[in-house]
Motif scaffolding. Structure first.
Motif, PDB file in Angstrom:
ATOM      1  N   PRO A  27      44.825  44.218  41.152  1.00  0.00           N
ATOM      2  CA  PRO A  27      44.025  45.343  40.667  1.00  0.00           C
ATOM      3  C   PRO A  27      42.975  44.914  39.638  1.00  0.00           C
ATOM      4  CG  PRO A  27      46.362  45.894  40.648  1.00  0.00           C
ATOM      5  CD  PRO A  27      46.257  44.411  40.897  1.00  0.00           C
ATOM      6  N   ILE A  28      41.823  45.540  39.724  1.00  0.00           N
ATOM      7  CA  ILE A  28      40.762  45.308  38.742  1.00  0.00           C
ATOM      8  C   ILE A  28      41.292  45.626  37.342  1.00  0.00           C
ATOM      9  CG2 ILE A  28      38.480  46.080  37.969  1.00  0.00           C
ATOM     10  CD1 ILE A  28      38.406  44.516  40.643  1.00  0.00           C
ATOM     11  N   TYR A  34      44.285  42.463  30.644  1.00  0.00           N
ATOM     12  CA  TYR A  34      44.400  41.122  30.051  1.00  0.00           C
ATOM     13  C   TYR A  34      43.351  40.952  28.956  1.00  0.00           C
ATOM     14  CZ  TYR A  34      47.805  38.668  33.016  1.00  0.00           C
ATOM     15  OH  TYR A  34      48.954  38.223  33.624  1.00  0.00           O
ATOM     16  N   LEU A  35      42.103  41.305  29.273  1.00  0.00           N
ATOM     17  CA  LEU A  35      41.029  41.127  28.303  1.00  0.00           C
ATOM     18  C   LEU A  35      41.237  42.017  27.085  1.00  0.00           C
ATOM     19  CD1 LEU A  35      37.982  40.859  30.727  1.00  0.00           C
ATOM     20  CD2 LEU A  35      39.223  38.994  29.606  1.00  0.00           C
ATOM     21  N   LYS A  36      41.647  43.243  27.314  1.00  0.00           N
ATOM     22  CA  LYS A  36      41.910  44.171  26.207  1.00  0.00           C
ATOM     23  C   LYS A  36      43.033  43.648  25.313  1.00  0.00           C
ATOM     24  CE  LYS A  36      42.920  49.016  25.266  1.00  0.00           C
ATOM     25  NZ  LYS A  36      43.194  50.335  25.868  1.00  0.00           N
ATOM     26  N   GLY A  37      43.993  42.951  25.920  1.00  0.00           N
ATOM     27  CA  GLY A  37      45.100  42.388  25.169  1.00  0.00           C
ATOM     28  C   GLY A  37      44.769  41.076  24.470  1.00  0.00           C
ATOM     29  N   GLY A  38      43.517  40.630  24.607  1.00  0.00           N
ATOM     30  CA  GLY A  38      43.087  39.423  23.910  1.00  0.00           C
ATOM     31  C   GLY A  38      43.226  38.134  24.707  1.00  0.00           C
ATOM     32  N   GLU A  39      43.613  38.252  25.966  1.00  0.00           N
ATOM     33  CA  GLU A  39      43.755  37.053  26.792  1.00  0.00           C
ATOM     34  C   GLU A  39      42.389  36.602  27.297  1.00  0.00           C
ATOM     35  OE1 GLU A  39      46.454  35.485  26.855  1.00  0.00           O
ATOM     36  OE2 GLU A  39      47.901  37.003  26.282  1.00  0.00           O
ATOM     37  N   SER A  40      42.285  35.325  27.642  1.00  0.00           N
ATOM     38  CA  SER A  40      41.026  34.767  28.135  1.00  0.00           C
ATOM     39  C   SER A  40      40.921  34.946  29.655  1.00  0.00           C
ATOM     40  CB  SER A  40      40.944  33.282  27.808  1.00  0.00           C
ATOM     41  OG  SER A  40      41.908  32.559  28.560  1.00  0.00           O
ATOM     42  N   ILE A  41      39.715  34.800  30.146  1.00  0.00           N
ATOM     43  CA  ILE A  41      39.491  34.830  31.593  1.00  0.00           C
ATOM     44  C   ILE A  41      40.261  33.690  32.245  1.00  0.00           C
ATOM     45  CG2 ILE A  41      37.753  34.505  33.397  1.00  0.00           C
ATOM     46  CD1 ILE A  41      35.791  35.987  31.497  1.00  0.00           C
ATOM     47  N   ASP A  42      40.259  32.518  31.621  1.00  0.00           N
ATOM     48  CA  ASP A  42      40.983  31.375  32.191  1.00  0.00           C
ATOM     49  C   ASP A  42      42.475  31.665  32.313  1.00  0.00           C
ATOM     50  OD1 ASP A  42      38.742  29.760  32.562  1.00  0.00           O
ATOM     51  OD2 ASP A  42      38.874  28.939  30.536  1.00  0.00           O
ATOM     52  N   TYR A  43      43.032  32.337  31.328  1.00  0.00           N
ATOM     53  CA  TYR A  43      44.453  32.693  31.379  1.00  0.00           C
ATOM     54  C   TYR A  43      44.711  33.644  32.543  1.00  0.00           C
ATOM     55  CZ  TYR A  43      49.106  34.052  29.815  1.00  0.00           C
ATOM     56  OH  TYR A  43      50.454  34.276  29.751  1.00  0.00           O
ATOM     57  N   PHE A  44      43.855  34.635  32.691  1.00  0.00           N
ATOM     58  CA  PHE A  44      43.974  35.574  33.808  1.00  0.00           C
ATOM     59  C   PHE A  44      43.893  34.834  35.138  1.00  0.00           C
ATOM     60  CE2 PHE A  44      41.758  38.039  37.061  1.00  0.00           C
ATOM     61  CZ  PHE A  44      42.650  39.084  37.248  1.00  0.00           C
ATOM     62  N   LEU A  45      42.885  33.984  35.293  1.00  0.00           N
ATOM     63  CA  LEU A  45      42.703  33.261  36.552  1.00  0.00           C
ATOM     64  C   LEU A  45      43.880  32.337  36.841  1.00  0.00           C
ATOM     65  CD1 LEU A  45      38.904  32.439  36.285  1.00  0.00           C
ATOM     66  CD2 LEU A  45      39.988  34.107  37.812  1.00  0.00           C
ATOM     67  N   GLY A  46      44.500  31.788  35.815  1.00  0.00           N
ATOM     68  CA  GLY A  46      45.671  30.941  36.007  1.00  0.00           C
ATOM     69  C   GLY A  46      46.847  31.713  36.593  1.00  0.00           C
ATOM     70  N   GLY A  47      46.934  32.975  36.240  1.00  0.00           N
ATOM     71  CA  GLY A  47      48.019  33.810  36.736  1.00  0.00           C
ATOM     72  C   GLY A  47      47.722  34.461  38.077  1.00  0.00           C
ATOM     73  N   PHE A  48      46.447  34.515  38.441  1.00  0.00           N
ATOM     74  CA  PHE A  48      46.027  35.176  39.682  1.00  0.00           C
ATOM     75  C   PHE A  48      45.038  34.275  40.430  1.00  0.00           C
ATOM     76  CE2 PHE A  48      47.240  38.429  36.642  1.00  0.00           C
ATOM     77  CZ  PHE A  48      48.162  39.162  37.387  1.00  0.00           C
TER      78      PHE A  48
END
Length: 63
Positions: A27-28, A34-48
Motif C-alpha cells: 500500500p502507498i 514509514y516516512l511519518k514515523g521518521g524512517e528513511s526511504i532506504d529503510y522502507f525499500l529494504g523492507g519492501f
C-alpha cells in the motif's frame, strides 16, 4: 494527486481497492506511515524490495 498513474494500482482483486504500488501488494499508505514515523526511504525499500526507488521518488515529487 499523482499525475503518473503508472506507479499506482487500484483494483478490487488486489488489497480490496487500497492504492498500492503498481506490480506489488504494498500500500502507498505504508510508505507514508514509514516516512511519518521518521524512517528513511532506504529503510522502507529494504523492507519492501518489490517497490522501486523510482516509484517512491515519482510519488513523493508529485505530492
Amino acid at each position: 494527486m499523482v499525475k503518473d498513474a503508472s506507479i499506482i494500482s487500484i483494483s478490487p482483486e488486489i488489497m480490496s481497492c487500497i492504492p498500492v504500488f503498481l506490480g506489488t501488494k504494498v500500500p502507498i499508505q505504508t510508505l507514508l506511515d514509514y516516512l511519518k514515523g521518521g524512517e528513511s526511504i532506504d529503510y522502507f525499500l529494504g523492507g519492501f524490495p518489490t517497490v522501486t526507488r523510482e516509484q517512491v521518488m515519482i510519488l513523493l515529487e508529485e505530492n
